[in-house]
Design a protein around this motif. Structure first.
Motif, PDB file in Angstrom:
ATOM      1  N   LEU A 169       0.860  -1.181   0.000  1.00 59.14           N
ATOM      2  CA  LEU A 169       0.000   0.000   0.000  1.00 59.14           C
ATOM      3  C   LEU A 169       0.896   1.231   0.000  1.00 59.14           C
ATOM      4  CD1 LEU A 169      -2.424  -1.267   2.770  1.00 59.14           C
ATOM      5  CD2 LEU A 169      -2.623  -1.569   0.303  1.00 59.14           C
ATOM      6  N   LEU A 170       0.596   2.219  -0.840  1.00 57.31           N
ATOM      7  CA  LEU A 170       1.425   3.411  -0.971  1.00 57.31           C
ATOM      8  C   LEU A 170       0.561   4.660  -0.835  1.00 57.31           C
ATOM      9  CD1 LEU A 170       4.308   4.084  -3.321  1.00 57.31           C
ATOM     10  CD2 LEU A 170       2.388   5.643  -3.456  1.00 57.31           C
ATOM     11  N   MET A 171       0.997   5.587   0.009  1.00 57.55           N
ATOM     12  CA  MET A 171       0.331   6.893   0.183  1.00 57.55           C
ATOM     13  C   MET A 171       1.362   7.996  -0.008  1.00 57.55           C
ATOM     14  SD  MET A 171      -2.983   6.746   1.041  1.00 57.55           S
ATOM     15  CE  MET A 171      -3.298   8.292   1.833  1.00 57.55           C
ATOM     16  N   ARG A 172       1.009   9.027  -0.777  1.00 61.07           N
ATOM     17  CA  ARG A 172       1.872  10.192  -0.958  1.00 61.07           C
ATOM     18  C   ARG A 172       1.473  11.278   0.035  1.00 61.07           C
ATOM     19  NH1 ARG A 172       0.788   8.154  -5.637  1.00 61.07           N
ATOM     20  NH2 ARG A 172       2.433   7.690  -7.110  1.00 61.07           N
ATOM     21  N   VAL A 195      -4.374  16.843   0.807  1.00 63.35           N
ATOM     22  CA  VAL A 195      -5.610  17.331   0.188  1.00 63.35           C
ATOM     23  C   VAL A 195      -6.798  16.428   0.485  1.00 63.35           C
ATOM     24  CG1 VAL A 195      -4.444  18.610  -1.642  1.00 63.35           C
ATOM     25  CG2 VAL A 195      -5.097  16.224  -2.040  1.00 63.35           C
ATOM     26  N   GLY A 196      -6.640  15.511   1.452  1.00 62.51           N
ATOM     27  CA  GLY A 196      -7.768  14.719   1.918  1.00 62.51           C
ATOM     28  C   GLY A 196      -7.940  13.343   1.310  1.00 62.51           C
ATOM     29  N   VAL A 197      -7.020  12.903   0.453  1.00 59.39           N
ATOM     30  CA  VAL A 197      -7.136  11.557  -0.107  1.00 59.39           C
ATOM     31  C   VAL A 197      -6.740  10.558   0.970  1.00 59.39           C
ATOM     32  CG1 VAL A 197      -6.273   9.955  -1.858  1.00 59.39           C
ATOM     33  CG2 VAL A 197      -6.640  12.357  -2.444  1.00 59.39           C
ATOM     34  N   ALA A 198      -7.635   9.633   1.282  1.00 63.47           N
ATOM     35  CA  ALA A 198      -7.382   8.694   2.373  1.00 63.47           C
ATOM     36  C   ALA A 198      -7.213   7.261   1.890  1.00 63.47           C
ATOM     37  CB  ALA A 198      -8.533   8.760   3.375  1.00 63.47           C
ATOM     38  N   GLN A 199      -7.372   7.022   0.600  1.00 59.47           N
ATOM     39  CA  GLN A 199      -7.287   5.666   0.059  1.00 59.47           C
ATOM     40  C   GLN A 199      -5.899   5.448  -0.550  1.00 59.47           C
ATOM     41  OE1 GLN A 199      -9.924   3.793   0.565  1.00 59.47           O
ATOM     42  NE2 GLN A 199      -9.025   1.962  -0.315  1.00 59.47           N
TER      43      GLN A 199
END
Length: 167
Positions: free
Chosen positions: A96-99, A105-109
Motif C-alpha cells: 500500500l502506498l500513500m503520498r 488534500v484529503g485523499v485517504a485511500q
C-alpha cells in the motif's frame, strides 16, 4: 516477468524521448544530474515483512513527457517529489502506498500494488491502471525503492521514475 516488461517499456520510452529530442535539434549530448544517495547503516536495515510500514524520502525524480501539441518530448529532473509511506499488507500479497501530497488534500485511500516477487534481495510489486502501469522495486539490503509509472499523461504518453530512501 512483468517487472521485466515494465523495465523494457521504461527503456523504450526513454530511448524514444531521447531520439525525439535529439532529432528536433535539442540535445547533442545527454544531460546528467546526480544527487547524493548513501546507503543507511546496516543496523537500521530491516527487510519488509507482513504489516511492516516505512517512510520514504525522495532522492531523485525524472519525467519524460510527449507533448503532442508542441510536438516535442520534455524531460524534467529534480529532488522535490512527494514523500511517501508504504506498508506491506498483513496478507503479504500487496504493498500500500500513500503520498504526502495526497494526504494533504484529503485523499485517504492508498494505491494498492500486487506483490509479484519477495526475495532476500528485492520486493517487487505492480499496479495495473486503465492507461498505464506503475511498479515498485524495493531493494531490501539498502532500503532504496524505485516507483515508476509508464502510460498516458495529460498531453501524451509519459514515463516517470522516483528513487526513494526508506526507513
Amino acid at each position: 516477468m512483468r517487472v521485466l516488461f515494465v523495465a523494457i517499456v521504461a527503456l523504450l520510452v526513454g530511448a524514444t524521448a531521447g531520439y525525439i529530442v535529439a532529432s528536433f535539434g535539442g540535445v547533442s549530448a545527454p544531460t546528467e544530474a546526480s544527487f547524493p544517495a548513501p546507503d543507511p547503516a546496516p543496523q537500521f536495515v530491516k527487510p519488509p515483512r507482513a504489516g511492516q510500514s516505512y517512510g520514504c524520502d525522495p532522492i531523485a525524480d525524472a519525467n519524460v513527457v510527449d507533448e503532442r501539441f508542441k510536438r516535442k518530448a520534455i524531460v524534467w529532473t529534480n529532488q522535490s517529489p512527494s514523500k511517501v509511506a508504504i506498508q506491506v499488507a498483513p496478507d503479504s500479497k500487496r504493498v500500500l502506498l500513500m503520498r504526502a501530497t495526497d494526504v494533504s488534500v484529503g485523499v485517504a485511500q492508498p494505491e494498492e500494488f500486487t506483490i509479484t516477487s519477495n526475495t532476500a534481495s528485492y520486493l517487487t510489486a505492480e499496479e495495473h491502471l486503465t492507461l498505464g502501469i506503475a511498479a515498485i522495486i524495493f531493494d531490501v539490503k539498502t532500503m532504496k525503492m524505485v516507483w515508476s509509472f509508464n502510460g498516458q499523461g495529460m498531453l501524451g504518453i509519459k514515463g516517470e521514475s522516483v528513487l526513494f530512501q526508506c526507513r
